[in-house]
Design an enzyme around this catalytic site. Sequence first.
Site, PDB file in Angstrom:
ATOM      1  N   GLY A  86       0.383  -0.906   0.117  1.00  0.00           N
ATOM      2  CA  GLY A  86       0.131   0.047  -0.126  1.00  0.00           C
ATOM      3  C   GLY A  86       0.799   1.509   0.263  1.00  0.00           C
ATOM      4  O   GLY A  86       1.773   1.419   0.802  1.00  0.00           O
TER       5      GLY A  86
ATOM      6  N   ARG B 253      -4.596  -2.240  10.439  1.00  0.00           N
ATOM      7  CA  ARG B 253      -4.857  -3.917  10.026  1.00  0.00           C
ATOM      8  C   ARG B 253      -4.556  -5.268  11.459  1.00  0.00           C
ATOM      9  O   ARG B 253      -5.353  -4.418  12.313  1.00  0.00           O
ATOM     10  CB  ARG B 253      -3.290  -4.649   9.505  1.00  0.00           C
ATOM     11  CG  ARG B 253      -3.688  -3.669   7.710  1.00  0.00           C
ATOM     12  CD  ARG B 253      -2.586  -4.569   6.973  1.00  0.00           C
ATOM     13  NE  ARG B 253      -1.570  -4.789   7.325  1.00  0.00           N
ATOM     14  CZ  ARG B 253      -0.717  -6.326   6.619  1.00  0.00           C
ATOM     15  NH1 ARG B 253      -1.583  -6.757   5.783  1.00  0.00           N
ATOM     16  NH2 ARG B 253       0.767  -5.918   7.384  1.00  0.00           N
TER      17      ARG B 253
ATOM     18  N   ASP C   2       5.685  -6.008   5.432  1.00  0.00           N
ATOM     19  CA  ASP C   2       5.826  -7.127   6.096  1.00  0.00           C
ATOM     20  C   ASP C   2       5.454  -8.050   4.422  1.00  0.00           C
ATOM     21  O   ASP C   2       6.685  -8.619   5.175  1.00  0.00           O
ATOM     22  CB  ASP C   2       4.597  -7.880   7.286  1.00  0.00           C
ATOM     23  CG  ASP C   2       3.773  -7.367   6.597  1.00  0.00           C
ATOM     24  OD1 ASP C   2       3.274  -6.880   5.206  1.00  0.00           O
ATOM     25  OD2 ASP C   2       2.779  -7.881   7.555  1.00  0.00           O
ATOM     26  N   GLY C   3       4.585  -8.323   3.563  1.00  0.00           N
ATOM     27  CA  GLY C   3       4.518  -8.697   2.544  1.00  0.00           C
ATOM     28  C   GLY C   3       5.657  -7.908   1.531  1.00  0.00           C
ATOM     29  O   GLY C   3       6.042  -9.486   1.185  1.00  0.00           O
TER      30      GLY C   3
ATOM     31  N   GLN D  64      -6.163   8.269   5.671  1.00  0.00           N
ATOM     32  CA  GLN D  64      -4.727   8.285   6.105  1.00  0.00           C
ATOM     33  C   GLN D  64      -3.587   7.721   5.517  1.00  0.00           C
ATOM     34  O   GLN D  64      -2.178   7.685   6.017  1.00  0.00           O
ATOM     35  CB  GLN D  64      -4.952   6.890   7.591  1.00  0.00           C
ATOM     36  CG  GLN D  64      -6.265   7.727   8.052  1.00  0.00           C
ATOM     37  CD  GLN D  64      -6.951   5.869   9.274  1.00  0.00           C
ATOM     38  OE1 GLN D  64      -6.034   5.344   9.440  1.00  0.00           O
ATOM     39  NE2 GLN D  64      -7.455   5.534   8.377  1.00  0.00           N
TER      40      GLN D  64
ATOM     41  N   ASP E 114       0.704   0.903   9.569  1.00  0.00           N
ATOM     42  CA  ASP E 114       0.349   0.423  10.682  1.00  0.00           C
ATOM     43  C   ASP E 114       1.476  -0.082  11.296  1.00  0.00           C
ATOM     44  O   ASP E 114       1.471  -0.004  12.699  1.00  0.00           O
ATOM     45  CB  ASP E 114       0.727  -0.871  10.054  1.00  0.00           C
ATOM     46  CG  ASP E 114      -0.491  -0.894   8.773  1.00  0.00           C
ATOM     47  OD1 ASP E 114      -1.789   0.406   8.701  1.00  0.00           O
ATOM     48  OD2 ASP E 114      -0.590  -2.094   7.647  1.00  0.00           O
TER      49      ASP E 114
ATOM     50  N   ARG F  68     -23.339  13.759  20.894  1.00  0.00           N
ATOM     51  CA  ARG F  68     -23.867  12.088  20.621  1.00  0.00           C
ATOM     52  C   ARG F  68     -22.125  11.200  20.934  1.00  0.00           C
ATOM     53  O   ARG F  68     -21.497  11.548  21.262  1.00  0.00           O
ATOM     54  CB  ARG F  68     -23.450  11.778  18.748  1.00  0.00           C
ATOM     55  CG  ARG F  68     -24.651  12.269  18.592  1.00  0.00           C
ATOM     56  CD  ARG F  68     -24.651  13.023  17.000  1.00  0.00           C
ATOM     57  NE  ARG F  68     -25.836  13.026  16.636  1.00  0.00           N
ATOM     58  CZ  ARG F  68     -26.235  13.940  15.021  1.00  0.00           C
ATOM     59  NH1 ARG F  68     -24.878  13.679  14.696  1.00  0.00           N
ATOM     60  NH2 ARG F  68     -27.641  13.570  14.774  1.00  0.00           N
TER      61      ARG F  68
END
Length: 366
Positions: A16, A189, A121-122, A292, A145, A180
């Site tokens: 990403g 993740r 990590d991938g 983000q 992350d 609220r």
Amino acid sequence: MLSAKRRRIGVLTGGGDCPGLNAVIRGVTKASISQYNMEVVGVEDGYEGLIKKHVQLLDWKKVSGILTQGGTILGTSNIANPFRWPAKEKKENPEFVDVSDSVVEYVEELGIDNLVCIGGDGTMAIAQQLSQKGLRIIGVPKTIDNDIWGTDITFGFDSALNVATEAIDRIHTTAMSHHRVMVIEVMGRYAGWLALESGIAGGGDVILIPEIPYDIDKVCALVKDRSKRGKRFSIVVVSEGAKPLGGDRVVQRVVKKSTDPIRLGGIGHKVAEEIEELTGLESRVTVLGHLQRGGTPTAFDRVLATRFGVKAAELCNDGVAGVMVALRGRDIVTVPLSDVGGKTRLVSLEHPLVEVARNVGTCLGG
């Protein structure tokens, strides 16, 4: 396009996107050219560029002015895996083949001495597999992350943290005005760093992270107690990977072609619906999503990404391979790629920030 006279390295961005990728590309390229007289080949769209043979020569002009830009000028992909490449374009049940041998041959054909792989990590796991097949690889850790093992922090995290914190600040005002319960779902993740730190920074009353399965009754008890004490609103920060006690994570969809098929999302709506049902208090949810990932990197991320890029160029020049650059304290160090792949840096239940959150009265759900 490519000269055969100079040492040559390659650089790619996988997984990403996040703020700071261009800063690394710039750091690698400028240091390689100015300090080590090396050529830099940019691989387009992550590992897909090595599979489909899409590359470009990076020079000083191409990387000038990109320090502050979000995203990546090379493009990226979170589904391109040389060891698991779709043989046929089937959306439901794709067939996969191993094309890693042709990738190795192409890198050798280009005359690339070292390949700098920037990713999460991938990307690091694939880099380690390619390293075992003989490619000389330097990894650079990137992810919003902050879950890559071996480094204290990844670039991209600070930028995402600032976006999430500002969003919580803004939601505070509307929560106060309408009395609220406001639920903010953030990315992360399976690691709770982004939710935990943005929740603390934004004054979240409840912070739910993957590492601590939550009891919805405890969450509702805090919300109702605040209401009884005259606090007519509550802020609930939820990590996309959070899950209830004895329950499962909420999966938005499954992308079978991806290296990580599970796409999390929807836990914010689940929590908001349960709070409203159990407390009777009006609840609303905001999912920050890809906000983000986008935009200009923070000063911290620009500096860290540049340091990582310059270090990667230095390692390539020195003939080092099979390592990932990392931040330990204030120092840029290296860790073996073999130690990184397949591991995830999670929030320890004994981490000081967990204690800090509890000590200021934040409910962590467990």
